[in-house]
Design an enzyme around this catalytic site. Structure first.
Site, PDB file in Angstrom:
ATOM      1  CG  HIS A 125      -2.052  -0.874   1.212  1.00 15.33           C
ATOM      2  ND1 HIS A 125      -3.019  -0.771   0.241  1.00 15.33           N
ATOM      3  CD2 HIS A 125      -2.451  -1.876   2.035  1.00 15.33           C
ATOM      4  CE1 HIS A 125      -3.960  -1.687   0.475  1.00 15.33           C
ATOM      5  NE2 HIS A 125      -3.626  -2.376   1.540  1.00 15.33           N
ATOM      6  NE  ARG A 180      -4.570   4.777  -5.961  1.00 13.17           N
ATOM      7  CZ  ARG A 180      -5.833   5.187  -5.906  1.00 13.17           C
ATOM      8  NH1 ARG A 180      -6.782   4.363  -5.491  1.00 13.17           N
ATOM      9  NH2 ARG A 180      -6.160   6.411  -6.288  1.00 13.17           N
ATOM     10  CE  LYS A 181      -8.710  -3.380  -1.061  1.00 19.12           C
ATOM     11  NZ  LYS A 181      -7.345  -3.415  -0.487  1.00 19.12           N
ATOM     12  CG  PHE A 182      -6.965   2.137  -9.576  1.00 23.99           C
ATOM     13  CD1 PHE A 182      -6.503   3.452  -9.555  1.00 23.99           C
ATOM     14  CD2 PHE A 182      -6.038   1.108  -9.723  1.00 23.99           C
ATOM     15  CE1 PHE A 182      -5.146   3.724  -9.676  1.00 23.99           C
ATOM     16  CE2 PHE A 182      -4.684   1.377  -9.844  1.00 23.99           C
ATOM     17  CZ  PHE A 182      -4.237   2.696  -9.814  1.00 23.99           C
ATOM     18  CB  ILE A 222     -14.991   7.563 -14.569  1.00 22.52           C
ATOM     19  CG1 ILE A 222     -14.174   8.844 -14.386  1.00 22.52           C
ATOM     20  CG2 ILE A 222     -16.376   7.686 -13.947  1.00 22.52           C
ATOM     21  CD1 ILE A 222     -14.687  10.022 -15.208  1.00 22.52           C
ATOM     22  CG  ASN A 267     -10.209  10.864 -18.470  1.00 27.71           C
ATOM     23  OD1 ASN A 267      -9.405  10.665 -19.382  1.00 27.71           O
ATOM     24  ND2 ASN A 267     -10.254  12.011 -17.803  1.00 27.71           N
ATOM     25  NE  ARG A 289      -3.387  -6.463  10.618  1.00 25.97           N
ATOM     26  CZ  ARG A 289      -4.656  -6.092  10.838  1.00 25.97           C
ATOM     27  NH1 ARG A 289      -4.938  -5.352  11.902  1.00 25.97           N
ATOM     28  NH2 ARG A 289      -5.615  -6.452   9.992  1.00 25.97           N
TER      29      ARG A 289
HETATM   30  P1  BMP Z   1      -3.643  -8.480   7.467  1.00 30.21           P
HETATM   31  O1  BMP Z   1      -3.215  -9.916   7.117  1.00 30.21           O
HETATM   32  O2  BMP Z   1      -2.636  -7.775   8.328  1.00 30.21           O
HETATM   33  O3  BMP Z   1      -5.037  -8.419   8.039  1.00 30.21           O
HETATM   34  O4  BMP Z   1      -3.630  -7.652   6.103  1.00 30.21           O
HETATM   35  C1  BMP Z   1      -4.516  -7.911   5.063  1.00 30.21           C
HETATM   36  C2  BMP Z   1      -4.151  -7.102   3.835  1.00 30.21           C
HETATM   37  O5  BMP Z   1      -5.013  -7.458   2.763  1.00 30.21           O
HETATM   38  C3  BMP Z   1      -4.277  -5.593   3.998  1.00 30.21           C
HETATM   39  O6  BMP Z   1      -3.234  -5.005   3.240  1.00 30.21           O
HETATM   40  C4  BMP Z   1      -5.607  -5.250   3.373  1.00 30.21           C
HETATM   41  O7  BMP Z   1      -5.609  -3.967   2.763  1.00 30.21           O
HETATM   42  C5  BMP Z   1      -5.748  -6.320   2.306  1.00 30.21           C
HETATM   43  N1  BMP Z   1      -7.142  -6.735   2.023  1.00 30.21           N
HETATM   44  C6  BMP Z   1      -7.948  -7.322   2.979  1.00 30.21           C
HETATM   45  O8  BMP Z   1      -7.550  -7.505   4.128  1.00 30.21           O
HETATM   46  N2  BMP Z   1      -9.216  -7.722   2.629  1.00 30.21           N
HETATM   47  C7  BMP Z   1      -9.728  -7.553   1.388  1.00 30.21           C
HETATM   48  O9  BMP Z   1     -10.854  -7.954   1.129  1.00 30.21           O
HETATM   49  C8  BMP Z   1      -8.911  -6.957   0.405  1.00 30.21           C
HETATM   50  C9  BMP Z   1      -7.602  -6.558   0.731  1.00 30.21           C
HETATM   51  O10 BMP Z   1      -6.834  -6.034  -0.199  1.00 30.21           O
END
Ligand code: BMP
Length: 262
Positions: A64, A94-96, A99, A101, A231
């Site tokens: 991220h 990034r989860k865009f 739209i 453009n 984590r």
């Molecule tokens: P963690 O294992 O520490 O909970 O981290 C999970 C990671 O996956 C985070 O970076 C989070 O943004 C991403 N994530 C998620 O947990 N669930 C989703 O549905 C989509 C994700 O991208």
């Protein structure tokens, strides 16, 4: 025809037509790893240290990049050097969600220039198919790949039933899409990969709605391809090298079990 989840990663890599997915499967096979590290740390030094420590055990480093307080161009160069050193791909989560453009500008430009260094990125399809087309205009010429967020791991998430099905339809129809974020295998129509976050061996969740499932559930039973662990590897009191090895082993064993090889 056998389900893709009954084939080895090596076989799927051989048969796949997308060069990036071929590379990903080959990397997984070489390193015997279906583990992606979610490196959610907030300084450049921490991110580089974590990528270097866990690098030998992962197939994909998930970033991220906008949480890194002291981001600079040198961070990207160093991440790329670590990706070469340890043989992993980079996925900017990034989860865009805008739209076509606008996402073109966000993906190709700005401070982060994500398309220049991230092999993989992802988007929500809430704006409709134009988001995929916009991202593809930037990413396709660079050989990048896109994942659609067909589901999420958190409590009460709204990506269900008809919305998830729409994701699958759009993925099948767009060559730039290489797969999904979600909890399972979604289609046999073509070999679209699934990467699954919310994976943990010990905790069941966190205080903000995250839910954890085991590698066995996700890989062996649900037919997903890659576990994403954050984590569980670098959390408080954890030794990242030890935990990365533990999750790599758990993910790979779950994969061998799926194939009936263990
Ligand atoms: P963690 O294992 O520490 O909970 O981290 C999970 C990671 O996956 C985070 O970076 C989070 O943004 C991403 N994530 C998620 O947990 N669930 C989703 O549905 C989509 C994700 O991208």
């Amino acid at each position: 025809m056998a389900s893709y989840s009954q084939k080895t990663y090596a076989q799927r890599g051989k048969e796949h037509t997308h060069p990036l997915v071929k590379e990903l499967f080959a990397t997984m096979e070489r390193k015997q790893s279906n583990l992606s590290l979610a490196a959610d740390v907030s300084t450049k030094a921490e991110l580089l240290a974590l990528a270097d420590t866990a690098g030998p055990y992962i197939c994909v480093l998930k970033t991220h990049i906008d949480v890194v307080a002291d981001f600079d161009a040198d961070l990207v160069q160093q991440l790329q050097a670590l990706a070469a050193k340890h043989d992993f791909l980079i996925f900017e989560d990034r989860k865009f969600a805008d739209i076509g453009n606008t996402v073109k500008l966000q993906y190709g430009g700005g401070i982060y220039r994500i398309a220049d260094w991230a092999h993989i990125t992802n988007c929500h399809v809430i704006p409709g198919e134009g988001i995929i087309q916009g991202l593809a205009e930037v990413g396709m010429p660079k050989g990048r790949g896109l994942l659609l967020l067909a589901e999420m791991s958190s409590v009460g998430m709204l990506a269900t039933s008809a919305y998830t099905d729409k994701n699958v339809e759009m993925a099948i129809a767009n060559d730039f899409v290489i797969g999904f974020i979600g909890s399972r295998r979604f289609t046999e129509e073509r070999d679209l990969i699934t990467m699954t976050p919310g994976v943990g061996l010990h905790a069941s969740g966190d205080a903000l709605g995250q839910q954890y499932r085991t590698p066995t559930k996700i890989i062996t039973e649900n037919g997903s391809d890659i576990i994403i662990v954050g984590r569980g590897i670098y959390g408080p009191g954890k030794d990242a090298a030890t935990e990365a090895q533990r999750y790599r082993e758990a993910g790979w064993t779950a994969y061998l079990n799926r194939l009936g090889l263990k």
